[in-house]
Design a protein around this motif. Structure first.
Motif, PDB file in Angstrom:
ATOM      1  N   TRP A   1      -1.107   2.619 -18.767  1.00 39.18           N
ATOM      2  CA  TRP A   1      -2.006   2.095 -17.748  1.00 39.18           C
ATOM      3  C   TRP A   1      -2.342   3.131 -16.668  1.00 39.18           C
ATOM      4  CZ3 TRP A   1      -4.470  -2.526 -18.127  1.00 39.18           C
ATOM      5  CH2 TRP A   1      -4.011  -3.380 -19.123  1.00 39.18           C
ATOM      6  N   LYS A   2      -1.722   4.301 -16.733  1.00 36.52           N
ATOM      7  CA  LYS A   2      -2.061   5.339 -15.749  1.00 36.52           C
ATOM      8  C   LYS A   2      -3.526   5.711 -15.966  1.00 36.52           C
ATOM      9  CE  LYS A   2      -0.467   9.637 -13.712  1.00 36.52           C
ATOM     10  NZ  LYS A   2       0.483  10.754 -13.791  1.00 36.52           N
ATOM     11  N   PRO A   3      -4.310   5.760 -14.897  1.00 36.20           N
ATOM     12  CA  PRO A   3      -5.755   5.940 -15.058  1.00 36.20           C
ATOM     13  C   PRO A   3      -6.193   7.118 -15.913  1.00 36.20           C
ATOM     14  CG  PRO A   3      -5.288   5.241 -12.837  1.00 36.20           C
ATOM     15  CD  PRO A   3      -3.953   5.499 -13.493  1.00 36.20           C
ATOM     16  N   ASP A   4      -5.521   8.255 -15.831  1.00 30.74           N
ATOM     17  CA  ASP A   4      -5.981   9.380 -16.650  1.00 30.74           C
ATOM     18  C   ASP A   4      -5.727   9.147 -18.133  1.00 30.74           C
ATOM     19  OD1 ASP A   4      -3.209   9.765 -16.441  1.00 30.74           O
ATOM     20  OD2 ASP A   4      -3.361  11.882 -15.904  1.00 30.74           O
ATOM     21  N   LYS A   5      -4.840   8.234 -18.476  1.00 33.43           N
ATOM     22  CA  LYS A   5      -4.594   7.870 -19.879  1.00 33.43           C
ATOM     23  C   LYS A   5      -5.507   6.708 -20.287  1.00 33.43           C
ATOM     24  CE  LYS A   5      -1.544   7.007 -23.450  1.00 33.43           C
ATOM     25  NZ  LYS A   5      -1.992   7.585 -24.663  1.00 33.43           N
ATOM     26  N   ALA A   6      -5.567   5.657 -19.446  1.00 36.43           N
ATOM     27  CA  ALA A   6      -6.358   4.458 -19.752  1.00 36.43           C
ATOM     28  C   ALA A   6      -7.868   4.714 -19.660  1.00 36.43           C
ATOM     29  CB  ALA A   6      -5.979   3.326 -18.804  1.00 36.43           C
ATOM     30  N   ARG A   7      -8.246   5.636 -18.820  1.00 32.62           N
ATOM     31  CA  ARG A   7      -9.651   5.995 -18.551  1.00 32.62           C
ATOM     32  C   ARG A   7     -10.357   4.962 -17.681  1.00 32.62           C
ATOM     33  NH1 ARG A   7     -11.735  10.145 -21.837  1.00 32.62           N
ATOM     34  NH2 ARG A   7     -13.279  10.195 -20.179  1.00 32.62           N
TER      35      ARG A   7
ATOM     36  N   ASN B   1       0.829  -1.195   0.000  1.00 33.90           N
ATOM     37  CA  ASN B   1       0.000   0.000   0.000  1.00 33.90           C
ATOM     38  C   ASN B   1       0.870   1.254   0.000  1.00 33.90           C
ATOM     39  OD1 ASN B   1      -2.486   1.195  -0.145  1.00 33.90           O
ATOM     40  ND2 ASN B   1      -2.646   1.448   2.061  1.00 33.90           N
ATOM     41  N   ARG B   2       1.783   1.291  -0.949  1.00 37.29           N
ATOM     42  CA  ARG B   2       2.610   2.481  -1.133  1.00 37.29           C
ATOM     43  C   ARG B   2       3.020   2.536  -2.599  1.00 37.29           C
ATOM     44  NH1 ARG B   2       5.836  -1.078   1.746  1.00 37.29           N
ATOM     45  NH2 ARG B   2       7.645  -1.781   0.582  1.00 37.29           N
ATOM     46  N   PRO B   3       3.313   3.724  -3.066  1.00 41.68           N
ATOM     47  CA  PRO B   3       3.687   3.851  -4.478  1.00 41.68           C
ATOM     48  C   PRO B   3       4.984   3.130  -4.814  1.00 41.68           C
ATOM     49  CG  PRO B   3       3.087   5.981  -3.548  1.00 41.68           C
ATOM     50  CD  PRO B   3       3.187   5.016  -2.398  1.00 41.68           C
ATOM     51  N   ALA B   4       5.049   2.619  -6.031  1.00 39.42           N
ATOM     52  CA  ALA B   4       6.294   2.057  -6.552  1.00 39.42           C
ATOM     53  C   ALA B   4       7.272   3.216  -6.743  1.00 39.42           C
ATOM     54  CB  ALA B   4       6.017   1.348  -7.880  1.00 39.42           C
ATOM     55  N   PRO B   5       8.558   2.922  -6.748  1.00 38.19           N
ATOM     56  CA  PRO B   5       9.541   3.995  -6.950  1.00 38.19           C
ATOM     57  C   PRO B   5       9.241   4.797  -8.216  1.00 38.19           C
ATOM     58  CG  PRO B   5      10.638   1.964  -6.321  1.00 38.19           C
ATOM     59  CD  PRO B   5       9.185   1.617  -6.552  1.00 38.19           C
ATOM     60  N   GLY B   6       9.291   6.107  -8.069  1.00 38.83           N
ATOM     61  CA  GLY B   6       9.068   7.009  -9.205  1.00 38.83           C
ATOM     62  C   GLY B   6       7.624   7.261  -9.563  1.00 38.83           C
ATOM     63  N   ARG B   7       6.689   6.704  -8.812  1.00 32.09           N
ATOM     64  CA  ARG B   7       5.271   6.884  -9.143  1.00 32.09           C
ATOM     65  C   ARG B   7       4.632   7.936  -8.249  1.00 32.09           C
ATOM     66  NH1 ARG B   7       3.145   2.495 -12.599  1.00 32.09           N
ATOM     67  NH2 ARG B   7       4.945   2.335 -13.956  1.00 32.09           N
ATOM     68  N   ASP B   8       3.817   8.765  -8.859  1.00 28.50           N
ATOM     69  CA  ASP B   8       2.947   9.672  -8.118  1.00 28.50           C
ATOM     70  C   ASP B   8       1.714   9.942  -8.980  1.00 28.50           C
ATOM     71  OD1 ASP B   8       3.283  12.076  -9.789  1.00 28.50           O
ATOM     72  OD2 ASP B   8       5.264  12.233  -8.895  1.00 28.50           O
TER      73      ASP B   8
ATOM     74  N   TRP C   1      -1.695   1.023 -10.852  1.00 29.68           N
ATOM     75  CA  TRP C   1      -0.666   1.742 -11.592  1.00 29.68           C
ATOM     76  C   TRP C   1       0.328   2.371 -10.626  1.00 29.68           C
ATOM     77  CZ3 TRP C   1       1.367   6.599 -11.913  1.00 29.68           C
ATOM     78  CH2 TRP C   1       2.315   6.771 -12.926  1.00 29.68           C
ATOM     79  N   MET C   2      -0.158   2.841  -9.504  1.00 28.26           N
ATOM     80  CA  MET C   2       0.728   3.463  -8.513  1.00 28.26           C
ATOM     81  C   MET C   2       1.625   2.445  -7.827  1.00 28.26           C
ATOM     82  SD  MET C   2       0.619   6.781  -8.096  1.00 28.26           S
ATOM     83  CE  MET C   2       1.034   7.067  -6.387  1.00 28.26           C
ATOM     84  N   THR C   3       1.130   1.242  -7.557  1.00 24.44           N
ATOM     85  CA  THR C   3       1.901   0.273  -6.760  1.00 24.44           C
ATOM     86  C   THR C   3       2.687  -0.730  -7.586  1.00 24.44           C
ATOM     87  OG1 THR C   3       0.045  -1.279  -6.555  1.00 24.44           O
ATOM     88  CG2 THR C   3       0.259   0.438  -4.847  1.00 24.44           C
ATOM     89  N   GLN C   4       2.349  -0.896  -8.843  1.00 22.14           N
ATOM     90  CA  GLN C   4       2.989  -1.918  -9.678  1.00 22.14           C
ATOM     91  C   GLN C   4       3.836  -1.243 -10.754  1.00 22.14           C
ATOM     92  OE1 GLN C   4       2.601  -5.259  -8.743  1.00 22.14           O
ATOM     93  NE2 GLN C   4       1.609  -4.207  -7.043  1.00 22.14           N
ATOM     94  N   GLY C   5       5.122  -1.150 -10.500  1.00 22.14           N
ATOM     95  CA  GLY C   5       6.025  -0.427 -11.383  1.00 22.14           C
ATOM     96  C   GLY C   5       6.131  -0.981 -12.786  1.00 22.14           C
ATOM     97  N   PHE C   6       5.746  -2.238 -13.005  1.00 19.94           N
ATOM     98  CA  PHE C   6       5.843  -2.814 -14.350  1.00 19.94           C
ATOM     99  C   PHE C   6       4.752  -2.310 -15.285  1.00 19.94           C
ATOM    100  CE2 PHE C   6       2.867  -5.736 -12.380  1.00 19.94           C
ATOM    101  CZ  PHE C   6       1.974  -6.006 -13.403  1.00 19.94           C
ATOM    102  N   LEU C   7       3.688  -1.709 -14.751  1.00 19.00           N
ATOM    103  CA  LEU C   7       2.629  -1.173 -15.610  1.00 19.00           C
ATOM    104  C   LEU C   7       3.131   0.108 -16.267  1.00 19.00           C
ATOM    105  CD1 LEU C   7      -0.504  -1.735 -13.359  1.00 19.00           C
ATOM    106  CD2 LEU C   7       0.104  -2.981 -15.432  1.00 19.00           C
TER     107      LEU C   7
END
Length: 174
Positions: free
Chosen positions: A76-82, A9-16, A66-72
């Motif tokens: 897959w970021k929600p504002d792009k994927a919808r 329950n935390r962001p993957a490195p580099g994700r916000d 998308w926030m927790t799984q760095g391989f996505l």
């Protein structure tokens, strides 16, 4: 493949979240009287939360896949994927909460084929929601589940199909 045991329950490195605020539109958040399908009254779409410092615990604790799984990838970021992806840590089921303004976005590529691969690899469904209307996406078919309320439960079953058993999902009313 997304492994439920790897869920943190935390962001993957580099994700916000950056400018993504889609979770503020697609989920019910009773603490702020927000209803799925409409922007939360505190959301500043594309900018963030007007009550970020005092937002409810539910919002503070939430991180999409998308926030927790760095391989996505960025697609897959929600504002792009919808749509917003989450996973139930108990069942490993993937839940997709679609933006009602783009309710079929998940059917486009690269999304639909990858969602089916996840369903097949984990022998579990991907449950697609548009507000409370649900569809179970399985490796080889879809099941329209109808409206799902807070007290309803879903169950994975096997059904005979062409001389073999295939996975399906059923809605169990409360």
């Amino acid at each position: 493949m997304i492994d439920p045991a790897s869920m943190v329950n935390r962001p993957a490195p580099g994700r916000d979240c950056g400018s993504c605020t889609l979770c503020c539109k697609v989920y019910d958040v009773p603490a702020v009287e927000s209803v799925a399908g409409s922007w939360c009254r505190h959301c500043l779409p594309g900018r963030g939360c007007a009550i970020h410092e005092t937002r409810p615990a539910h919002c503070r604790a939430f991180f999409c896949l998308w926030m927790t799984q760095g391989f996505l990838g960025p697609e897959w970021k929600p504002d792009k994927a919808r749509f917003v992806l989450t996973m139930d840590p108990g069942t490993g089921w993937i839940f997709l909460q679609a933006d009602p303004g783009a309710a079929q976005a998940w059917r486009k590529e690269p999304y639909q084929s990858q969602l089916r691969r996840w369903a097949q690899a984990g022998n579990r469904p991907v449950i697609v929601f548009v507000n409370r209307l649900a569809t179970a996406l399985l490796p080889d078919h879809e099941v329209q589940l109808g409206m799902i309320g807070p007290a309803d439960r879903l169950a994975l079953r096997e059904e005979p199909a062409g001389g073999r058993l295939r996975m399906t999902v059923v809605k169990l009313a409360a």
